[in-house]
Design an enzyme around this catalytic site. Structure first.
Site: not given
Length: 444
Positions: A72, A75-76, A152
């Site tokens: 994840h 992905e950022h 987040e």
């Protein structure tokens, strides 16, 4: 499973004629570039736009031990630019072209998406191919983005009791398999992620032979292939596709319980997860039977659990079920209910247990089975009305190891499910020792 994937994922959004169908669905064209990258094209000429998706065969379940959240996090970081296209350039072009973009990480795959006018498809391919091979990362970029991910997690999990319960239940269901680790990662491991972790992961998984290009829209397959070969085809292969090595979840022996109590809880809920075979791990037809069973038990206000627990016994204000078929390894089948005002979780759970025991006699009427099948197959037809759904259906299936033929065969697999299949699937999967029951309560 040809419906739009329902698997958990972390999604980050930044902004004519019907499809060419045959009797068994849209005409799908597939190719493989010389460097090993798979290409799938689904022509749909109703509007002059194209949906462009790149799927990588890696997700959070492929995170190395102790480095949870790296899929994840990367992905950022994929939006942080290359030497040719600095950070923000790709998103700016998509916005200027009036398009949309998205990216998401799930357990078994990571995907990047743009939807633009069809004449800009080559531009999207050029940008995406560039960041497949030429991502540039510095500590000055990585550290602030890690803080973004930490925030987040605080917003999505640390301040949300329902999310905390979901995490705890997954960790209890999957005691050995990485599906029990949150996609976003554990907080203490996210804090330790650095540039080296990101580049190692990028070098292992972001290769053409590990990627799938899916294009759905007003396109000509041969032209898509030409564009793909001129962009992605120039990315040098790095050898064999990475092998996913994952531990197998042991067969459960005892039922488990998890409870979260928090003053912020306004509405108590009861959830139950069962360890279940996926489309890839179960015996022939069992996954399709579980699809039908989930729809029959909990697919809306006409379903068995809703009628029994909400309308007949009035112990709940909502009840349902779902099944995550699209997974590489064993997966989850879920039941849930929201107790009616004045009904305790204990009383609601007793009613749920009674309803489960009565499934063979009370839930599996032939007419109800037929309705559940019809609803499931109808969803496939509805999905074909959306370019994005078509691209996601095929991308997700191929990313976990299914084939185009598997997707096309799914409606007939559903239609072939018998009452005996459903009885057997319910008896095997909805067994207490395979379950984790979760309670969300208000602390007081």
């Amino acid at each position: 499973m040809p419906r739009t994937p329902a698997a958990p994922s972390l999604i980050h959004a930044t902004g004519g004629a019907r499809p060419d169908f045959s009797a068994d669905g849209p005409q799908v064209h597939s190719y493989t570039l010389d460097n090993g990258m798979d290409v799938v094209v689904v022509p749909d000429g109703r509007v002059p736009v194209a949906t462009h998706m790149v799927w990588y065969r890696n997700g959070s379940a492929d995170d190395p031990i102790g480095v949870s959240g790296i899929a994840h996090f990367l992905e950022h970081l994929m939006f942080k630019g290359t030497e040719k296209h600095p950070a923000g350039a790709f998103s700016k072009v998509v916005s200027e072209l009036g398009g949309q973009e998205n990216a998401f990480t799930s357990y078994d795959y990571t995907a990047y998406f743009q939807r633009v006018a069809k004449e800009h498809l080559g531009t999207m391919m050029g940008f995406e191919a560039d960041r497949m091979a030429n991502l540039r990362l510095s500590d000055e970029v990585v550290a602030p983005e890690r803080d973004v991910v930490l925030e987040e997690r605080r917003m999505r999990v640390e301040t949300d009791p329902a999310a905390q319960l979901s995490e705890a239940m997954a960790a209890s269901l999957f005691v050995h398999h990485p599906y029990g680790i949150p996609i976003i990662g554990w907080m203490h491991e996210i804090e330790a992620l650095d540039r080296g972790h990101a580049l190692d992961y990028y070098g292992r998984f972001y290769t053409p032979e590990n990627a799938i290009l899916v294009v759905a829209g007003d396109v000509v397959p041969d032209e898509v292939l030409r564009l793909a070969d001129g962009t992605y085809g120039r990315v040098a292969p790095r050898g064999a596709r990475p092998v996913r090595v994952r531990p197998r979840e042991p067969e459960p022996r005892a039922m488990r319980r998890v409870a979260v109590a928090d003053p912020r809880v306004e509405q108590p809920t009861l959830q139950r997860l069962y360890l279940a075979p996926s489309a890839l791990t179960g015996p022939a037809r069992e996954s399709a039977a579980l699809e039908v069973l989930a729809e029959l038990l909990g697919g809306g206000p006409t379903s068995y659990l809703y009628r029994t627990l909400v309308l007949d016994k009035a112990v709940a204000v909502n009840a349902g079920a779902w099944y995550m078929a699209s997974a590489i390894d064993d997966t989850r089948f879920a039941l849930y209910l929201v107790p009616a005002h004045g009904t305790s979780l204990e009383v609601a759970e007793e009613a749920l247990d009674a309803a489960i025991r009565a499934i063979p006699d009370a839930a599996l009427e032939e007419a109800a089975i037929a309705r559940a099948k019809t609803r499931l197959v109808a969803e496939t037809v509805y999905a074909a009305d959306s370019q994005t759904s078509l691209a996601r259906i095929y991308g997700a299936a191929l990313a976990i190891g299914e084939t185009i033929e598997d997707v096309k065969r799914w409606p007939s697999d559903v239609e072939a499910v018998t009452r005996e299949d459903l009885v057997a699937a319910a008896a095997r999967v909805l067994a207490p020792h395979r379950s984790v029951t979760g309670e969300l309560r208000k602390a007081g």
